[in-house]
Design a protein around this motif. Structure first.
Motif, PDB file in Angstrom:
ATOM      1  N   THR A 192      22.843  47.554  35.050  1.00  0.00           N
ATOM      2  CA  THR A 192      23.525  46.339  34.619  1.00  0.00           C
ATOM      3  C   THR A 192      24.986  46.360  35.031  1.00  0.00           C
ATOM      4  O   THR A 192      25.518  45.373  35.548  1.00  0.00           O
ATOM      5  CB  THR A 192      23.424  46.190  33.089  1.00  0.00           C
ATOM      6  N   VAL A 193      25.648  47.484  34.786  1.00  0.00           N
ATOM      7  CA  VAL A 193      27.081  47.597  35.111  1.00  0.00           C
ATOM      8  C   VAL A 193      27.307  47.407  36.612  1.00  0.00           C
ATOM      9  O   VAL A 193      28.208  46.673  37.037  1.00  0.00           O
ATOM     10  CB  VAL A 193      27.623  48.958  34.636  1.00  0.00           C
ATOM     11  N   ALA A 194      26.476  48.062  37.440  1.00  0.00           N
ATOM     12  CA  ALA A 194      26.639  47.955  38.892  1.00  0.00           C
ATOM     13  C   ALA A 194      26.391  46.529  39.376  1.00  0.00           C
ATOM     14  O   ALA A 194      27.113  46.027  40.246  1.00  0.00           O
ATOM     15  CB  ALA A 194      25.682  48.918  39.592  1.00  0.00           C
ATOM     16  N   THR A 195      25.376  45.875  38.814  1.00  0.00           N
ATOM     17  CA  THR A 195      25.081  44.494  39.202  1.00  0.00           C
ATOM     18  C   THR A 195      26.240  43.570  38.845  1.00  0.00           C
ATOM     19  O   THR A 195      26.663  42.727  39.645  1.00  0.00           O
ATOM     20  CB  THR A 195      23.790  44.004  38.521  1.00  0.00           C
ATOM     21  N   LEU A 196      26.785  43.722  37.631  1.00  0.00           N
ATOM     22  CA  LEU A 196      27.905  42.885  37.204  1.00  0.00           C
ATOM     23  C   LEU A 196      29.151  43.141  38.050  1.00  0.00           C
ATOM     24  O   LEU A 196      29.868  42.193  38.404  1.00  0.00           O
ATOM     25  CB  LEU A 196      28.205  43.139  35.718  1.00  0.00           C
ATOM     26  N   LEU A 197      29.411  44.400  38.385  1.00  0.00           N
ATOM     27  CA  LEU A 197      30.565  44.708  39.240  1.00  0.00           C
ATOM     28  C   LEU A 197      30.378  44.104  40.629  1.00  0.00           C
ATOM     29  O   LEU A 197      31.331  43.572  41.222  1.00  0.00           O
ATOM     30  CB  LEU A 197      30.762  46.221  39.334  1.00  0.00           C
ATOM     31  N   GLY A 198      29.169  44.188  41.167  1.00  0.00           N
ATOM     32  CA  GLY A 198      28.898  43.586  42.470  1.00  0.00           C
ATOM     33  C   GLY A 198      29.082  42.082  42.451  1.00  0.00           C
ATOM     34  O   GLY A 198      29.644  41.498  43.380  1.00  0.00           O
ATOM     35  N   LEU A 199      28.614  41.440  41.377  1.00  0.00           N
ATOM     36  CA  LEU A 199      28.810  40.001  41.232  1.00  0.00           C
ATOM     37  C   LEU A 199      30.290  39.653  41.142  1.00  0.00           C
ATOM     38  O   LEU A 199      30.742  38.645  41.704  1.00  0.00           O
ATOM     39  CB  LEU A 199      28.070  39.498  39.992  1.00  0.00           C
ATOM     40  N   LEU A 200      31.055  40.472  40.436  1.00  0.00           N
ATOM     41  CA  LEU A 200      32.498  40.244  40.313  1.00  0.00           C
ATOM     42  C   LEU A 200      33.179  40.308  41.678  1.00  0.00           C
ATOM     43  O   LEU A 200      34.020  39.458  42.008  1.00  0.00           O
ATOM     44  CB  LEU A 200      33.102  41.279  39.364  1.00  0.00           C
ATOM     45  N   VAL A 201      32.803  41.295  42.483  1.00  0.00           N
ATOM     46  CA  VAL A 201      33.365  41.414  43.831  1.00  0.00           C
ATOM     47  C   VAL A 201      32.988  40.199  44.671  1.00  0.00           C
ATOM     48  O   VAL A 201      33.814  39.643  45.412  1.00  0.00           O
ATOM     49  CB  VAL A 201      32.878  42.716  44.502  1.00  0.00           C
ATOM     50  N   SER A 202      31.738  39.755  44.542  1.00  0.00           N
ATOM     51  CA  SER A 202      31.288  38.600  45.318  1.00  0.00           C
ATOM     52  C   SER A 202      32.038  37.333  44.928  1.00  0.00           C
ATOM     53  O   SER A 202      32.456  36.553  45.790  1.00  0.00           O
ATOM     54  CB  SER A 202      29.781  38.398  45.122  1.00  0.00           C
ATOM     55  N   VAL A 203      32.224  37.123  43.620  1.00  0.00           N
ATOM     56  CA  VAL A 203      32.880  35.905  43.140  1.00  0.00           C
ATOM     57  C   VAL A 203      34.356  35.879  43.524  1.00  0.00           C
ATOM     58  O   VAL A 203      34.888  34.846  43.944  1.00  0.00           O
ATOM     59  CB  VAL A 203      32.715  35.786  41.610  1.00  0.00           C
TER      60      VAL A 203
END
Length: 331
Positions: A192-203
């Motif tokens: 979950t943490v990695a997915t959210l961090l990846g989404l943050l970088v993408s956004v």
């Protein structure tokens, strides 16, 4: 250097342009089966044992899979990706979960904590282990598993554990304590943490420097083969399920998991106007087998352990033909 996640990106572009050719689907399953067979063989010749399986599983879950998800999600255009896909994924879960809950409450008169385990067997997918390989090598895009992961790890698992915790005998917790335990749970899961961090970088559009991203990308390449080899070892060393669950109940759970859930996700996706390629991904991810950690929870709380064990085994066996049929029909 071409890593596994680099190959995933190339497959993604090909799928978006050409869809899901039959030979690519069969090649994806053949690749997965071959790597699982390697794990099975290594365990059969006693080169790997249960301890090695544990190490591979932990390394994949806590290190490699989060790295892969971070890289893939950071390079995914998330605008419009999560919203409709997440809604359709949730609809598929509801389509499978609601009938089970109704039958368990109105017909079987089950306890709430037993219903929680049964509902997970009917609607909670093995997204972390088998989901990543299927998304990467059958669907061609590991990011397609993100909506299922976020929904399960961020909402469904905390709710189920809160119900199980409330039903635990001899343990008294206030409602506020149980609530905050459930709120904290998703943020203790590395996926979950990695997915959210990846989404943050993408956004945000920010790109990590190469000396950070390259090692993460390289480690992420271990995720898929590590999970599959560990799974092959478990097939060789793990016990087969025994008797104890009524065939009608097991058949009902299997039908909900492998037929109703993917049909619900596909129907919702169609109504939401999701494109054909994404519809295939929705149906396939919804047809993944019941997650193995359901048995961990069932054993920990001593609730519906036989149902959890047998449902995982049967849906795992049935998921490959189910996913193949779904892909061929929908694609």
């Amino acid at each position: 250097m071409a890593t596994a996640s680099s190959e995933t990106r190339r497959r993604t572009l090909r799928r978006r342009e050409y869809g899901y050719p039959v030979h690519d689907v069969l090649l994806g399953f053949t690749t997965i089966a071959a790597v699982i067979a390697v794990g099975y063989l290594l365990a059969a010749v006693k080169l790997l044992d249960a301890g090695a399986q544990t190490v591979l599983t932990r390394l994949s879950f806590f290190v490699a899979s989060p790295c892969l998800l971070f890289v893939v999600m950071s390079e995914t255009e998330v605008a419009g990706f999560l919203s409709k896909n997440l809604l359709a994924t949730a609809a598929g879960v509801a389509a499978a979960a609601i009938p089970y809950v109704l039958v368990a409450v109105l017909v079987q008169r089950r306890r709430p904590d037993e219903i929680a385990i049964g509902t997970m067997c009917a609607s909670y997918c093995n997204a972390g282990n088998l989901g990543l390989p299927v998304a990467a090598y059958v669907l061609g895009d590991a990011a397609l598993i993100a909506p299922m992961l976020l929904l399960q790890l961020g909402l469904l698992q905390p709710i189920a554990l809160m119900i199980l915790d409330a039903g635990r005998e001899g343990v008294q917790r206030s409602r506020s304590e149980a609530f905050w335990r459930a709120v904290r749970l998703p943020f203790t899961n590395p996926l979950t943490v990695a997915t959210l961090l990846g989404l943050l970088v993408s956004v945000t559009g920010w790109r990590p420097p190469a000396f950070v991203l390259e090692p993460v990308d390289l480690i992420g390449g271990l995720a898929v083969p590590g999970v599959l080899i560990a799974y092959g070892v478990s097939l060789r060393l793990g016990p087969l399920p025994g008797r104890g669950v009524p065939p009608l109940e097991l058949g009902f759970v299997t039908f909900l998991k492998l037929v109703v859930q993917p049909l619900g996700a596909w129907t919702a996706g169609r109504l939401l106007g999701i494109d054909d390629v994404a519809l295939v991904a929705l149906a396939v991810t919804a047809a993944l087998p019941s997650a193995q950690n359901i048995f961990v929870h069932a054993t920990r709380f001593n609730r519906a352990t036989l149902l959890a064990r047998d449902a995982i085994f049967v849906t795992t066996l049935g998921s490959v033909p189910a996913i193949t049929v779904i892909t061929l029909l929908v694609a």
